[in-house]
Design a protein around this motif. Structure first.
Motif, short mmCIF file in Angstrom:
data_model
loop_
_atom_site.label_atom_id
_atom_site.label_comp_id
_atom_site.label_asym_id
_atom_site.label_seq_id
_atom_site.Cartn_x
_atom_site.Cartn_y
_atom_site.Cartn_z
N ILE A 103 -3.18 5.27 -1.47
CA ILE A 103 -3.85 5.03 -0.19
C ILE A 103 -2.91 5.39 0.95
CG2 ILE A 103 -4.87 3.29 1.34
CD1 ILE A 103 -5.91 1.95 -1.22
N MET A 104 -3.35 6.34 1.73
CA MET A 104 -2.55 6.73 2.90
C MET A 104 -2.97 5.88 4.09
SD MET A 104 -1.33 9.99 4.68
CE MET A 104 -0.67 9.82 6.33
N VAL A 105 -2.01 5.17 4.63
CA VAL A 105 -2.27 4.37 5.84
C VAL A 105 -2.20 5.30 7.05
CG1 VAL A 105 -1.38 2.53 7.32
CG2 VAL A 105 -1.49 2.22 4.84
N VAL A 139 0.85 -1.20 0.00
CA VAL A 139 0.00 0.00 0.00
C VAL A 139 0.88 1.24 0.00
CG1 VAL A 139 -1.93 1.14 1.11
CG2 VAL A 139 -1.50 -1.24 1.56
N SER A 183 7.58 7.09 -6.22
CA SER A 183 7.31 7.52 -4.84
C SER A 183 8.56 7.44 -3.99
CB SER A 183 6.22 6.63 -4.22
OG SER A 183 6.73 5.34 -4.00
N GLY A 184 8.51 8.12 -2.85
CA GLY A 184 9.58 8.02 -1.87
C GLY A 184 10.74 8.95 -2.16
C1 LIG Z 1 17.76 14.28 -1.51
C2 LIG Z 1 18.16 12.86 -1.27
C3 LIG Z 1 19.32 12.38 -1.79
C4 LIG Z 1 19.68 11.06 -1.58
N1 LIG Z 1 20.81 10.62 -2.17
C5 LIG Z 1 21.10 9.30 -2.14
C6 LIG Z 1 22.16 8.80 -2.94
O1 LIG Z 1 22.83 9.53 -3.66
N2 LIG Z 1 22.40 7.45 -2.90
C7 LIG Z 1 21.66 6.61 -2.12
O2 LIG Z 1 21.92 5.40 -2.16
N3 LIG Z 1 20.65 7.08 -1.35
C8 LIG Z 1 20.36 8.39 -1.34
N4 LIG Z 1 19.31 8.87 -0.60
C9 LIG Z 1 18.69 8.01 0.42
C10 LIG Z 1 17.60 7.08 -0.08
O3 LIG Z 1 16.75 7.76 -0.92
C11 LIG Z 1 16.85 6.54 1.15
O4 LIG Z 1 17.79 5.94 1.99
C12 LIG Z 1 15.79 5.51 0.81
O5 LIG Z 1 14.89 6.00 -0.16
C13 LIG Z 1 15.02 5.09 2.06
O6 LIG Z 1 14.12 4.08 1.70
P1 LIG Z 1 12.70 3.91 2.45
O7 LIG Z 1 11.96 2.86 1.72
O8 LIG Z 1 12.91 3.81 3.89
O9 LIG Z 1 11.96 5.32 2.20
P2 LIG Z 1 11.34 5.87 0.84
O10 LIG Z 1 12.12 5.38 -0.31
O11 LIG Z 1 11.22 7.34 1.02
O12 LIG Z 1 9.91 5.21 0.76
C14 LIG Z 1 8.88 5.47 1.69
C15 LIG Z 1 7.55 5.26 0.98
O13 LIG Z 1 6.47 5.22 1.90
C16 LIG Z 1 5.37 5.94 1.36
N5 LIG Z 1 4.55 6.36 2.50
C17 LIG Z 1 4.89 7.22 3.48
N6 LIG Z 1 3.91 7.32 4.37
C18 LIG Z 1 2.92 6.49 3.95
C19 LIG Z 1 1.65 6.17 4.48
N7 LIG Z 1 1.22 6.69 5.62
N8 LIG Z 1 0.86 5.32 3.79
C20 LIG Z 1 1.30 4.76 2.62
N9 LIG Z 1 2.51 5.04 2.09
C21 LIG Z 1 3.31 5.88 2.76
C22 LIG Z 1 6.03 7.07 0.62
O14 LIG Z 1 5.17 7.68 -0.31
C23 LIG Z 1 7.23 6.37 -0.01
O15 LIG Z 1 6.92 5.82 -1.25
C24 LIG Z 1 18.89 10.20 -0.79
C25 LIG Z 1 17.70 10.69 -0.26
C26 LIG Z 1 17.33 12.01 -0.51
C27 LIG Z 1 16.02 12.52 0.02
#
Ligand SMILES: Cc1cc2nc3c(=O)[nH]c(=O)nc-3n(C[C@H](O)[C@H](O)[C@H](O)COP(=O)(O)OP(=O)(O)OC[C@H]3O[C@@H](n4cnc5c(N)ncnc54)[C@H](O)[C@@H]3O)c2cc1C
Length: 613
Positions: A159-161, A44, A52-53
């Motif tokens: 869908i926002m959880v 979700v 996303s993300g």
């Molecule tokens: C500006 C920037 C530069 C970066 N540079 C690098 C780089 O050069 N190299 C590298 O390896 N990494 C880099 N990173 C780090 C990397 O992007 C993160 O470590 C990684 O994306 C974290 O993964 P995650 O799945 O925890 O979070 P995310 O990838 O952010 O995914 C979280 C997901 O949860 C969804 N979500 C949030 N809340 C809810 C909810 N309530 N209900 C449903 N969905 C929800 C979001 O929409 C999103 O899709 C960078 C990050 C940023 C912001």
């Protein structure tokens, strides 16, 4: 008729529910399918997993790759690196677990079509730095999302959880989650046997530097709204190191990343008068933090500290010296491509401010603080470790399971594992999924989600729209109503409290016990007022729930900051009343647990085990 009855309720049953389809969520979805062809796997996502993300815009480097096939680094080296950068405090078992598997993840990315640059001389991946490899990564997220789409039984986008569901027969066991479709307003009840939270980090909890016309621009993704923390906190999961916020040194006004500049282009910083300034602050720093300052590489927070002190001494702005590197056409191309592949906004800012880095050294700044578990910081949930490597005290269940039964996490959600970045987050999603499949195989009794709880949550979820509908005629001026506050008002109030009392930019990242105590009182008042929030439409309803999640995560940050009576990471934040690093009392993790019935928090210390020499 209230607004609740106008929203359809849709029930979805699954074996494994993945909340958030970012890097970790895609990894978890992919891996769940690998271990069992018959499982019902549901992911979700509040946006669309295609883009996303935090990786939505693309990346120019994968920041976590060992290179074991070429004997470049070993997993133990990465543990040492992360431990050093976080001033001694990381979960070495979890970090090692990611490091030993991360290379295979990156090889999969390449197999799926991600272009990874090669060093023409060696044929190996082109290194940006010791841990980073360079990619043409504009399409990084769509490539990763495709693997998740093919693996999932179904992906639910938009869908926002808002809440996790608990088992009717066991208050410490998860039974699914609820949320709403941000386009149709349908209410979703996801019943699941295991849940993996992968909902990213937290931006916009501290007041950002970009206000007014630049409002909304932040370094970490603006849609990282702290659900990763609020969902487990509300479910009663223990959290760790929530005080360990991160501050980034970035190009001014566009938050453009500096990694490729420092590491690959070999640029360096200097003060307004063209002087090297970092080392001049290290002698004094030795008095408060001891020999940590002599470690190599210098921990990220300490480099920030030198930046902040030099600026306070009136010798700013600090600039990145690009003029030399950009004379080389190859480096000039890399410098621009780096932004075009991941932070186009910085290139636009430079264009709009007449900055050509070939002729002008651009200014740097330090960002507002963020909370996350995958970058040079490690806030997040307290998770059980791998059975073959974690000390007994870190093992109470399945790998990456939180202190709530059946509740797993990965990526920014899980604490203690700094420097996992995009590849490590995907890898941790895989690790969590494999453990969740094992959990399912061992499961004796199915969790039961109560219809009564779901109905009650539905009412709570749509309450802000009800408020708006009832009270909108009381508007006294513009959008001001005596009977509700709008999400933007609540957000600005939160950011101001966090900025002024919990160590944001406005307070020079400094706080103390009286400030934190008052900040917590003000957060409590904000929480009371959130019961009166009004949402005009579904978009605002999403903003309202993002705010709820941000406020709860912020409270955790404030509580942890109050609890740790030392300054462990100068440059990230300062406890002015405890300016020294205190290894005697605080070489430990801080843990918290929220009681959703009383609203109280229990704080405790947990030991740090050094497993790697
Ligand atoms: C500006 C920037 C530069 C970066 N540079 C690098 C780089 O050069 N190299 C590298 O390896 N990494 C880099 N990173 C780090 C990397 O992007 C993160 O470590 C990684 O994306 C974290 O993964 P995650 O799945 O925890 O979070 P995310 O990838 O952010 O995914 C979280 C997901 O949860 C969804 N979500 C949030 N809340 C809810 C909810 N309530 N209900 C449903 N969905 C929800 C979001 O929409 C999103 O899709 C960078 C990050 C940023 C912001």
């Amino acid at each position: 008729m209230g607004v609740f009855s106008r929203h359809k309720t849709i029930h979805v049953d699954s074996d494994i529910l993945i909340v958030g389809g970012g890097m970790a969520g895609c990894g978890a979805t992919y891996e769940s399918r690998y271990w069992d062809r018959d499982l019902k796997i549901v992911c979700v996502e509040k946006a669309n997993i295609e883009r996303s993300g935090a990786v939505a815009q693309g990346l120019y480097a994968i920041n976590c790759y060992m290179g074991m096939q070429w004997d470049e680094n070993q997993p133990e080296d990465h543990v040492r690196y992360a431990r050093n950068d976080l001033m001694g405090l990381v979960r070495e078992d979890l970090g090692y677990d990611i490091a030993r598997h991360v290379d295979s993840t990156v090889h999969k990315f390449e197999e799926w079509g991600l272009p990874i640059m090669r060093d023409p001389a060696t044929g190996r991946y082109q290194r940006e730095g010791k841990w980073q490899i360079m990619i043409h990564g504009e399409s990084y997220k769509p490539i990763v999302a495709e693997a998740a789409r093919k693996a999932a039984t179904k992906i639910y986008n938009r869908i926002m959880v808002t809440h996790l569901l608990m088992d009717a027969n066991n208050a410490n066991r998860v039974a699914g989650a609820v949320g709403f479709n941000v386009r149709t307003g349908d209410f979703y009840v996801f019943r699941a046997k295991a849940v993996i939270v992968c909902a990213g980090g937290a931006s916009h909890i501290f007041k950002p530097r970009a206000v007014g016309e630049g409002m909304g621009r932040t370094w970490y993704a603006p849609w990282s709204s702290a659900s990763a923390y609020a969902l487990p906190i509300l479910a009663g999961a223990k959290m760790m190191q929530m005080e360990n916020r991160i501050v980034l040194t970035r190009f001014k006004d566009g938050y453009g990343p500096v990694g490729a500049y420092f590491l690959h282009l070999k640029t360096y910083t200097q003060n307004a008068y063209g002087e090297e300034y970092e080392t001049r602050w290290f002698d004094k720093l030795r008095e408060t933090i001891g020999s940590y300052v002599d470690h190599h590489p210098v921990p990220t927070c300490l480099r920030n500290h030198a930046f902040l002190e030099e600026t306070k001494a009136g010798r700013g702005p600090i600039r990145m010296v690009t003029k030399e590197a950009f004379q080389d056409p190859h480096k000039e191309t890399v410098g621009w491509e780096n932004f075009l592949g991941m932070t186009i906004g910085q290139a636009v800012v430079w264009a709009s401010q007449n900055i050509d880095p070939k002729h002008i050294n651009p200014e740097l700044t330090t960002s507002e603080p963020y909370v996350m578990g995958s970058h040079a910081t490690c806030s997040g949930a307290w998770a059980s470790g791998p059975s073959d490597y974690a000390p007994a005290e870190y093992q109470w269940g399945y790998n990456r399971m939180m202190t709530v039964d059946g509740l797993f996490g990965a990526g920014d959600t899980i604490g203690g594992t700094a420097h996992k970045f995009s590849s490590g987050s995907f890898t941790e999603g895989r690790i969590a999924a494999k453990a969740a499949v094992n959990y399912l195989l061992d499961l004796r009794e199915q969790p039961q989600a109560s219809e009564k709880e779901c109905d009650a949550l539905k009412k709570i979820v749509f309450q802000p729209m009800e408020h708006f509908a009832v009270y909108r005629n009381e508007i006294v001026a513009g959008t001001v109503s005596p009977s509700y506050l709008l999400p933007i008002h609540g957000l600005q109030r939160l950011e101001k409290i966090m900025d002024e009392y919990v160590g944001g930019i406005g307070a020079n990242y400094t706080t103390n016990e009286p400030l934190l105590t008052r900040g917590l009182e003000l957060l409590q008042m904000l929480k009371e007022d959130l019961a009166q929030i009004g949402a005009e439409d579904l978009h605002q309803l999403q903003r309202a729930w993002e705010l709820e999640h941000r406020v709860l995560a912020s409270e955790a940050v404030a509580r942890h900051t109050l609890y740790r009576t030392e300054t462990r990471w100068p440059g990230y934040y300062y406890r002015a009343d405890h300016p020294k690093l205190d290894d005697t009392d605080w070489h430990c993790f801080t843990l918290s647990r929220y009681d959703r019935k009383t609203g109280g928090w229990d704080m405790e210390k947990a030991p740090v085990y050094h497993i790697v020499d």
